[in-house]
Design an enzyme around this catalytic site. Structure first.
Site, PDB file in Angstrom:
ATOM      1  N   GLY A 691    -118.333  88.646  76.840  1.00  0.00           N
ATOM      2  CA  GLY A 691    -117.578  88.616  78.087  1.00  0.00           C
ATOM      3  C   GLY A 691    -118.340  89.133  79.290  1.00  0.00           C
ATOM      4  O   GLY A 691    -118.020  88.794  80.431  1.00  0.00           O
ATOM      5  N   GLU A 692    -119.380  89.949  79.050  1.00  0.00           N
ATOM      6  CA  GLU A 692    -120.122  90.522  80.175  1.00  0.00           C
ATOM      7  C   GLU A 692    -121.111  89.502  80.735  1.00  0.00           C
ATOM      8  O   GLU A 692    -121.844  88.859  79.992  1.00  0.00           O
ATOM      9  CB  GLU A 692    -120.870  91.775  79.727  1.00  0.00           C
ATOM     10  CG  GLU A 692    -119.960  92.898  79.269  1.00  0.00           C
ATOM     11  CD  GLU A 692    -120.746  94.116  78.840  1.00  0.00           C
ATOM     12  OE1 GLU A 692    -121.864  94.311  79.379  1.00  0.00           O
ATOM     13  OE2 GLU A 692    -120.268  94.863  77.966  1.00  0.00           O
ATOM     14  N   ALA A 693    -121.134  89.418  82.088  1.00  0.00           N
ATOM     15  CA  ALA A 693    -121.994  88.441  82.746  1.00  0.00           C
ATOM     16  C   ALA A 693    -123.464  88.694  82.448  1.00  0.00           C
ATOM     17  O   ALA A 693    -124.243  87.752  82.258  1.00  0.00           O
ATOM     18  CB  ALA A 693    -121.744  88.474  84.255  1.00  0.00           C
ATOM     19  N   LYS A 695    -124.833  90.002  79.753  1.00  0.00           N
ATOM     20  CA  LYS A 695    -125.163  89.559  78.397  1.00  0.00           C
ATOM     21  C   LYS A 695    -125.275  88.035  78.329  1.00  0.00           C
ATOM     22  O   LYS A 695    -126.186  87.478  77.696  1.00  0.00           O
ATOM     23  CB  LYS A 695    -124.100  90.051  77.413  1.00  0.00           C
ATOM     24  CG  LYS A 695    -124.105  91.561  77.192  1.00  0.00           C
ATOM     25  CD  LYS A 695    -123.114  91.970  76.107  1.00  0.00           C
ATOM     26  CE  LYS A 695    -123.196  93.474  75.831  1.00  0.00           C
ATOM     27  NZ  LYS A 695    -122.277  93.899  74.739  1.00  0.00           N
ATOM     28  N   ILE A 696    -124.327  87.344  78.971  1.00  0.00           N
ATOM     29  CA  ILE A 696    -124.393  85.877  78.999  1.00  0.00           C
ATOM     30  C   ILE A 696    -125.693  85.436  79.660  1.00  0.00           C
ATOM     31  O   ILE A 696    -126.374  84.511  79.190  1.00  0.00           O
ATOM     32  CB  ILE A 696    -123.183  85.300  79.758  1.00  0.00           C
ATOM     33  CG1 ILE A 696    -121.883  85.663  79.044  1.00  0.00           C
ATOM     34  CG2 ILE A 696    -123.296  83.792  79.902  1.00  0.00           C
ATOM     35  CD1 ILE A 696    -120.637  85.225  79.780  1.00  0.00           C
TER      36      ILE A 696
END
Length: 824
Positions: A691-693, A695-696
């Site tokens: 969900g964290e930007a 990490k994506i």
């Protein structure tokens, strides 16, 4: 033929002479005259000097004319095809006349032509003119059962049994299926109990002949009559208090078998094994084995017409050996008939379900007596997996007890005799058929629960089967713990319904089930003790196997079954004749190590699903996963039971080890030649984006780099792939999320991606095509095993597999009043 009178050997006592007496006399005169004509009209076709290098068939006479026929006299003279057709056409027309007085003597004549060996060749609609003529003759015989007249039905049964039994007239393909179906229809539709029993007995006899010939690869193999009394159901015996019907049917079968060209064995009728099979154990046994390929078709839409479909454009039936092809077609037809479901009003009526029941009974007989070819051939194993597997799926949920009982009997045969080639399938059916019922302690169906407990009592008496189950499932990291669940289910049943829990069981039923469960547990302990004594070379004189359970069980000394395969070139040996156990997997310490390995791996997976970093650390410390990024990445990519969301969270971490693991994970993919959206599909199949930007961002940046490395000419730079990947993910959400009301258009998508290729636009056709594919086909992550597992059980040590998925569906949807179609 002339010496044979016109009396009906299979006719009931009340049918004799009467109105058709003159026609019988005419038929006998015609038969006598035909024989004389065969001798006088064909002697001039004989060859004066037969050559010594001619290839002659072992059953056909030498050719006497340029166009050989199918009618022979005394095995030396033969008619031309035209002459054969001239003589047989009146019989065919008589059977098709619709007049019972004309059809009956014609049937009698055809039966005697077959019985005395005057018809030679193959009956097969796909063959040459001679084969088609014989197929037309058989078809005309089969149609006579539509008269519904007692004597005619018996004559039809006698004629088609004579045809299958004969070695001079060989029945193949559609003609054989038509004969099987005719016997089946007479069993279901006849108004006469004697005819029903005769039809069922003749069906079993035909199966013995077809499969025995297939195993021996010979049309002249010895076959014995079945024992009709052991085949008859209790309700059939109930109307036969003095045994006259059994004697009549036995005489009917034996007289046909004994009269066939002197080839078949006129010895003592054979017995049955395991309660009413009607044929002796090993009836189809030979030392022949083969390996064939298979690709069985889906049967969900099977119809009655499919049952008689044996055309060679079906990949399933393109088998060069006709005897094996025939056996395959008959087995497939029985599986289809066992799946026929009548109206819902008939689901609880044994009489209206007789067709399904008899098909299951015949399948049970086949499996209990299967020979080496049937048990080891890939062709037949494939048919079991697809056709019989689907039948078990549909019938194991039946509310009719006899159908459930037969399904259990079929399954025990698969477990006992076929498990070397059916590891995956048994891993599905054991929980679905056995454990589902066993684990229901408070509100079970008493009859079904008792069937399962008695099944397990037989199973637990064989230490070899128990060890094989434990080794191949409970010690396999990719399988669920069948042995553990079985023992736990028996323990809970033996303890009874917990206090305060509502139950549908009456007190006597509860006591009975406790006793049966305790017997099973005692049998488990005794079997394990016997097996350990074998390991320690301690003789155990009292450990006699129950012969009805299995006579074909792989040795524990063999390698464990992997992916449902085994050595298919060698027949599976009996568990009663094990050699000394010397393999590395045969001793208890090795099995214990395998079990320990699985338990520690499951513990690590459980810990990962709570705290990913600690889970990886634990698995590295106990040597279940290597400490290199590549080994950890491979584990995350391939292990069962991991929470897909937590895999994504771990891969998105910025710490040194998770970052290296993420790079190794992405680099393990080969995107060469893949379309961009297909590469994303493959990549996102194994985990859920976090969900964290940030990490994506890390994950997708690495994906873009890998894609461009595999496809260097796709984009100007990895930045293009990076931006386009985000755009594709946004489009996927927009197109397939029901909460989004105003959907993105193709023009919007093209406009959003302008200038992303180092300031240039990607081709409009490329983006439009990409938009169409994403809009029509959502990018989905593979099913989250962990989420299903959490819904299924709080037991974190259970690894999900196909049987677990089935159990979830069953537990959610199965009710006692549901039909099998609803469950499917």
């Amino acid at each position: 033929m002339a010496s044979d009178t016109g009396e009906h050997d299979g006719e009931s006592p009340e049918r004799s002479g009467g109105e058709s007496g003159d026609l019988r006399l005419l038929a006998e005169t015609l038969k006598t005259r035909s024989r004389s004509q065969i001798s006088t009209r064909t002697h001039h076709f004989r060859r004066e000097t037969p050559t010594s290098d001619e290839n002659q068939s072992d059953v056909d006479a030498s050719p006497q004319s340029p166009v050989a026929g199918v009618l022979h006299d005394s095995g030396t003279n033969e008619l031309t095809l035209a002459e054969s057709e001239l003589i047989l056409s009146p019989f065919i027309n008589a059977c098709s006349s619709g007049n019972v007085k004309i059809a009956e003597p014609a049937l009698d004549c055809i039966q005697k032509l077959i019985a005395h060996g005057y018809l030679h060749g193959e009956a097969d609609p796909t063959g040459g003119p001679d084969a088609k003529l014989l197929a037309k003759l058989i078809e005309s015989v089969c149609k006579c059962h539509d008269f519904g007249e007692e004597g005619v039905e018996l004559l039809v049964l006698k004629t088609i049994l004579s045809a299958v039994t004969s070695v001079s007239l060989r029945i193949h393909g559609d003609s054989l299926l038509q004969i099987v179906r005719t016997s089946y229809d007479i069993y279901l539709g006849s108004k006469y109990v004697v005819n029903q029993t005769t039809a069922k007995a003749s069906l079993v006899q035909k199966l013995v002949i077809v499969f025995r010939r297939m195993e021996a690869d010979s049309s002249t193999v010895l076959v014995q009559p079945i024992v009709v009394a052991e085949l008859m159901e209790p309700m059939e015996k109930g109307g036969d208090g003095d045994g006259t019907m059994a004697v009549f049917v036995q005489g009917f079968i034996s007289k046909v078998i004994h009269g066939m060209d002197g080839v078949l064995n006129p010895g003592t009728p054979v017995g049955s094994n395991a309660g009413g099979g009607g044929v002796h154990d090993g009836a189809f046994e030979t030392k022949t084995s083969t390996v064939e390929s298979t690709n069985p078709a889906d049967l969900l839409d099977s119809t009655d017409k499919d049952m008689l479909d044996a055309k060679d454009d079906d990949m399933d039936v393109q088998i060069g050996n006709k005897l094996r092809r025939d056996a395959f077609l008959v087995f497939r037809a029985l599986c289809k008939l066992s799946m026929k479901t009548p109206s819902k009003d008939a689901l609880a009526d044994p009489q209206l379900m007789r067709g399904k029941i008899v098909a299951l009974e015949l399948l049970k007989i086949l499996l209990e007596n299967a020979g080496a070819v049937f048990r080891t051939s890939e062709r037949f194993l494939g048919a079991i997996k697809q056709y019989l597997g689907l039948s078990l799926f549909k019938n194991s949920a039946s509310t009719l007890i006899i159908v459930f009982q037969l399904s259990c009997s079929i399954f025990i045969s698969l477990l006992s005799r076929f498990r070397a080639g059916l590891k995956a399938e048994i891993g599905v059916f054991f929980p679905m058929i056995v454990l589902r019922v066993l684990e229901n302690v408070a509100q079970p169906n008493f009859q079904k629960k008792m069937i399962v407990l008695r099944f397990l009592e037989r199973l637990c008496g064989d230490s070899q089967i128990l060890v094989d189950i434990f080794l191949n499932y409970d010690c396999d990291v990719n399988s669920s713990n069948i042995f553990e669940r079985m023992v736990n289910g028996l323990l809970k049943t033996a303890q009874g319904v917990p206090p305060g829990v509502a139950t549908t069981l009456l007190p006597p039923q509860d006591v009975t089930m406790k006793l049966e469960a305790m017997k099973c547990l005692v049998a488990v302990l005794k079997s394990m003790g016997d097996w350990m004594n074998k390991q320690l070379r301690i003789p155990v004189p009292h450990s006699a196997k129950k012969p009805e359970l299995a006579d074909s069980i792989p040795e524990i000394g063999n390698p464990p079954i992997e992916n449902g395969t085994a050595n298919e070139h060698e027949p599976v040996e009996s568990s009663d004749s094990h050699s000394e156990l010397s393999s590395e997997v045969s001793d208890a310490s090795t099995i214990e190590q395998r079990r320990s390995y699985k338990l520690e791996l499951q513990e690590g997976i459980s810990l990962f699903n709570r705290k990913p970093k600690k889970g990886i650390e634990f698995l590295i410390n106990v040597n279940k996963v290597g400490n290199s990024p590549e080994e950890i990445a491979e584990f995350l990519k391939n292990a069962s039971g991991l929470n897909k969301t937590l895999i994504g969270d771990y891969l998105g971490e910025r710490e040194d080890l998770p970052l290296k693991v993420m790079h190794a994970y992405v680099d393990s993919f080969d995107f060469h030649g893949m379309e961009f959206d297909e590469a994303i599909r493959v990549f996102l199949r194994g985990f859920r984006l976090p969900g964290e930007a940030q990490k994506i961002d890390r994950i997708m940046e690495k994906f873009a780099e890998r894609y461009c490395k595999c496809n260097p000419k796709a984009f100007a730079s990895a930045d293009t792939a990076y931006v386009l990947a985000y755009s594709v993910i946004m489009l996927n959400t927009d197109a397939h999320n029901a909460m989004v009301k105003n959907k993105m258009s193709a023009d919007d998508f093209i406009r959003n991606n302008r200038g992303i290729d180092d300031g240039k636009d990607l081709p409009e056709e490329y983006l439009r095509s990409l938009f169409e594919r994403i809009s029509k086909n959502e990018i989905k992550m593979k099913e989250d095993d962990f989420a299903i597992q959490q819904r299924q059980s709080a037991n974190s040590s259970m690894i999900l597999s196909l049987d677990s998925i089935l159990n979830i569906v069953v537990r959610k949807n199965y009710e006692e009043n549901q039909t099998s179609d609803d469950l499917m």
